[in-house]
Design a protein around this motif. Sequence first.
Motif, PDB file in Angstrom:
ATOM      1  N   VAL A  15      12.292  57.246  21.239  1.00  0.00           N
ATOM      2  CA  VAL A  15      12.177  58.107  22.898  1.00  0.00           C
ATOM      3  C   VAL A  15      12.655  56.861  24.069  1.00  0.00           C
ATOM      4  O   VAL A  15      11.907  56.385  24.465  1.00  0.00           O
ATOM      5  N   ARG A  16      13.706  57.517  24.851  1.00  0.00           N
ATOM      6  CA  ARG A  16      13.876  57.240  26.248  1.00  0.00           C
ATOM      7  C   ARG A  16      13.644  57.682  27.014  1.00  0.00           C
ATOM      8  O   ARG A  16      14.937  59.291  26.935  1.00  0.00           O
ATOM      9  N   ILE A  17      13.685  57.429  27.875  1.00  0.00           N
ATOM     10  CA  ILE A  17      13.514  58.616  28.955  1.00  0.00           C
ATOM     11  C   ILE A  17      13.813  57.477  30.442  1.00  0.00           C
ATOM     12  O   ILE A  17      13.405  56.022  30.130  1.00  0.00           O
ATOM     13  N   LYS A  18      14.715  57.871  31.099  1.00  0.00           N
ATOM     14  CA  LYS A  18      14.725  56.966  32.541  1.00  0.00           C
ATOM     15  C   LYS A  18      13.851  56.411  33.304  1.00  0.00           C
ATOM     16  O   LYS A  18      13.366  57.976  33.963  1.00  0.00           O
ATOM     17  N   GLY A  19      13.956  55.303  33.478  1.00  0.00           N
ATOM     18  CA  GLY A  19      12.831  54.463  34.271  1.00  0.00           C
ATOM     19  C   GLY A  19      11.800  54.478  33.619  1.00  0.00           C
ATOM     20  O   GLY A  19      10.659  53.679  34.222  1.00  0.00           O
ATOM     21  N   GLN A  20      11.985  54.542  32.194  1.00  0.00           N
ATOM     22  CA  GLN A  20      10.328  54.303  31.719  1.00  0.00           C
ATOM     23  C   GLN A  20      10.659  53.496  30.564  1.00  0.00           C
ATOM     24  O   GLN A  20      12.060  53.609  30.114  1.00  0.00           O
ATOM     25  N   PRO A  21       9.940  52.633  30.000  1.00  0.00           N
ATOM     26  CA  PRO A  21      10.334  52.167  28.583  1.00  0.00           C
ATOM     27  C   PRO A  21      10.739  52.627  27.156  1.00  0.00           C
ATOM     28  O   PRO A  21      10.068  53.298  27.107  1.00  0.00           O
ATOM     29  N   ALA A  22      11.480  52.009  26.225  1.00  0.00           N
ATOM     30  CA  ALA A  22      11.690  52.683  25.498  1.00  0.00           C
ATOM     31  C   ALA A  22      10.262  53.093  24.337  1.00  0.00           C
ATOM     32  O   ALA A  22       9.787  51.837  24.278  1.00  0.00           O
ATOM     33  N   VAL A  23      10.274  53.836  23.759  1.00  0.00           N
ATOM     34  CA  VAL A  23       9.300  53.546  22.709  1.00  0.00           C
ATOM     35  C   VAL A  23       9.634  54.605  21.386  1.00  0.00           C
ATOM     36  O   VAL A  23      10.162  55.537  21.077  1.00  0.00           O
ATOM     37  N   SER A  24       8.934  53.835  20.043  1.00  0.00           N
ATOM     38  CA  SER A  24       9.415  54.049  19.029  1.00  0.00           C
ATOM     39  C   SER A  24       8.572  53.874  17.952  1.00  0.00           C
ATOM     40  O   SER A  24       7.091  53.600  18.231  1.00  0.00           O
ATOM     41  N   GLN A  25       8.460  54.461  16.995  1.00  0.00           N
ATOM     42  CA  GLN A  25       7.353  54.526  15.732  1.00  0.00           C
ATOM     43  C   GLN A  25       8.742  54.923  14.626  1.00  0.00           C
ATOM     44  O   GLN A  25       9.402  55.640  14.586  1.00  0.00           O
ATOM     45  N   THR A  26       8.077  54.362  13.553  1.00  0.00           N
ATOM     46  CA  THR A  26       8.974  55.189  11.922  1.00  0.00           C
ATOM     47  C   THR A  26       8.080  55.992  10.811  1.00  0.00           C
ATOM     48  O   THR A  26       6.539  56.224  11.120  1.00  0.00           O
ATOM     49  N   PHE A  27       8.095  56.741  10.431  1.00  0.00           N
ATOM     50  CA  PHE A  27       8.000  58.333   9.696  1.00  0.00           C
ATOM     51  C   PHE A  27       8.126  57.952   8.452  1.00  0.00           C
ATOM     52  O   PHE A  27       9.443  57.356   8.388  1.00  0.00           O
ATOM     53  N   LEU A  34       9.665  64.215  14.201  1.00  0.00           N
ATOM     54  CA  LEU A  34      10.584  65.216  14.973  1.00  0.00           C
ATOM     55  C   LEU A  34       9.422  65.637  16.304  1.00  0.00           C
ATOM     56  O   LEU A  34       8.789  66.320  17.093  1.00  0.00           O
ATOM     57  N   VAL A  35       8.024  65.371  15.331  1.00  0.00           N
ATOM     58  CA  VAL A  35       6.358  66.279  16.136  1.00  0.00           C
ATOM     59  C   VAL A  35       6.204  65.492  17.270  1.00  0.00           C
ATOM     60  O   VAL A  35       6.034  65.108  18.039  1.00  0.00           O
ATOM     61  N   TRP A  36       6.162  63.796  16.504  1.00  0.00           N
ATOM     62  CA  TRP A  36       5.623  62.533  17.251  1.00  0.00           C
ATOM     63  C   TRP A  36       7.172  62.450  18.569  1.00  0.00           C
ATOM     64  O   TRP A  36       6.741  61.648  19.362  1.00  0.00           O
ATOM     65  N   SER A  37       7.781  63.085  17.921  1.00  0.00           N
ATOM     66  CA  SER A  37       8.824  62.739  19.175  1.00  0.00           C
ATOM     67  C   SER A  37       8.721  63.708  20.574  1.00  0.00           C
ATOM     68  O   SER A  37       8.846  63.196  21.831  1.00  0.00           O
ATOM     69  N   ALA A  38       8.555  64.783  20.415  1.00  0.00           N
ATOM     70  CA  ALA A  38       8.561  66.151  21.219  1.00  0.00           C
ATOM     71  C   ALA A  38       7.028  66.079  21.966  1.00  0.00           C
ATOM     72  O   ALA A  38       7.404  65.858  23.036  1.00  0.00           O
ATOM     73  N   GLU A  39       5.942  65.802  21.463  1.00  0.00           N
ATOM     74  CA  GLU A  39       4.377  64.682  21.899  1.00  0.00           C
ATOM     75  C   GLU A  39       4.752  63.853  22.869  1.00  0.00           C
ATOM     76  O   GLU A  39       4.488  63.756  23.863  1.00  0.00           O
ATOM     77  N   THR A  40       5.409  63.050  22.162  1.00  0.00           N
ATOM     78  CA  THR A  40       5.029  61.772  23.217  1.00  0.00           C
ATOM     79  C   THR A  40       6.489  62.189  24.260  1.00  0.00           C
ATOM     80  O   THR A  40       6.165  61.630  25.150  1.00  0.00           O
ATOM     81  N   GLU A  41       7.498  62.528  24.575  1.00  0.00           N
ATOM     82  CA  GLU A  41       8.338  62.820  25.798  1.00  0.00           C
ATOM     83  C   GLU A  41       7.611  63.591  26.713  1.00  0.00           C
ATOM     84  O   GLU A  41       8.005  62.937  27.316  1.00  0.00           O
ATOM     85  N   ASP A  42       7.111  64.318  25.702  1.00  0.00           N
ATOM     86  CA  ASP A  42       6.395  65.621  27.037  1.00  0.00           C
ATOM     87  C   ASP A  42       5.148  64.704  27.469  1.00  0.00           C
ATOM     88  O   ASP A  42       4.737  65.280  29.166  1.00  0.00           O
ATOM     89  N   ALA A  43       4.283  64.160  27.024  1.00  0.00           N
ATOM     90  CA  ALA A  43       3.231  63.045  27.620  1.00  0.00           C
ATOM     91  C   ALA A  43       4.214  62.159  28.380  1.00  0.00           C
ATOM     92  O   ALA A  43       3.456  61.646  29.417  1.00  0.00           O
ATOM     93  N   ILE A  44       5.094  61.402  28.234  1.00  0.00           N
ATOM     94  CA  ILE A  44       5.395  60.925  29.267  1.00  0.00           C
ATOM     95  C   ILE A  44       6.118  61.162  30.388  1.00  0.00           C
ATOM     96  O   ILE A  44       5.963  60.614  31.701  1.00  0.00           O
ATOM     97  N   ARG A  45       7.282  62.577  29.792  1.00  0.00           N
ATOM     98  CA  ARG A  45       7.260  63.203  31.261  1.00  0.00           C
ATOM     99  C   ARG A  45       5.885  63.447  32.436  1.00  0.00           C
ATOM    100  O   ARG A  45       5.989  64.409  33.442  1.00  0.00           O
ATOM    101  N   ARG A  46       5.090  64.184  31.494  1.00  0.00           N
ATOM    102  CA  ARG A  46       3.690  64.407  32.326  1.00  0.00           C
ATOM    103  C   ARG A  46       2.534  63.280  32.914  1.00  0.00           C
ATOM    104  O   ARG A  46       2.332  62.907  33.878  1.00  0.00           O
ATOM    105  N   GLY A  47       3.068  62.185  32.282  1.00  0.00           N
ATOM    106  CA  GLY A  47       2.798  60.993  32.829  1.00  0.00           C
ATOM    107  C   GLY A  47       1.788  60.256  32.416  1.00  0.00           C
ATOM    108  O   GLY A  47       0.579  59.798  32.378  1.00  0.00           O
ATOM    109  N   ILE A  48       0.797  60.772  31.134  1.00  0.00           N
ATOM    110  CA  ILE A  48      -0.288  60.707  30.329  1.00  0.00           C
ATOM    111  C   ILE A  48       0.015  59.645  29.688  1.00  0.00           C
ATOM    112  O   ILE A  48      -0.851  58.608  29.323  1.00  0.00           O
TER     113      ILE A  48
END
Length: 89
Positions: A15-27, A34-48
């Motif tokens: 997951v890469r979002i501009k202005g934030q460090p990249a986060v990765s995980q292996t499954f 897909l579930v992890w990436s959607a949840e993580t992207e949402d959490a980063i955008r909300r700032g939690i």
Amino acid sequence: MASIIFRNRRYSARVRIKGQPAVSQTFHDRKQALVWSAETEDAIRRGIYEFDTVIIPTLAAALATYKQTVTVKKRGAGVEAYVINVWLT
């Protein structure tokens, strides 16, 4: 933006979002990635999302740990400890 790559029989989600460090995980399963990436992207955008802080040891810390754990078990421990102490000063 999330990207999922299949490599070595595993799925790597990043997951890469501009202005934030990249986060990765292996499954093992694409659906989990897909579930992890959607949840993580949402959490980063909300700032939690809590990013991991990486502690990079200094050479002095690494040498001190080495001297305490490895050097004491060697036959030439005295000489090696002396050399490490020279490096530390």
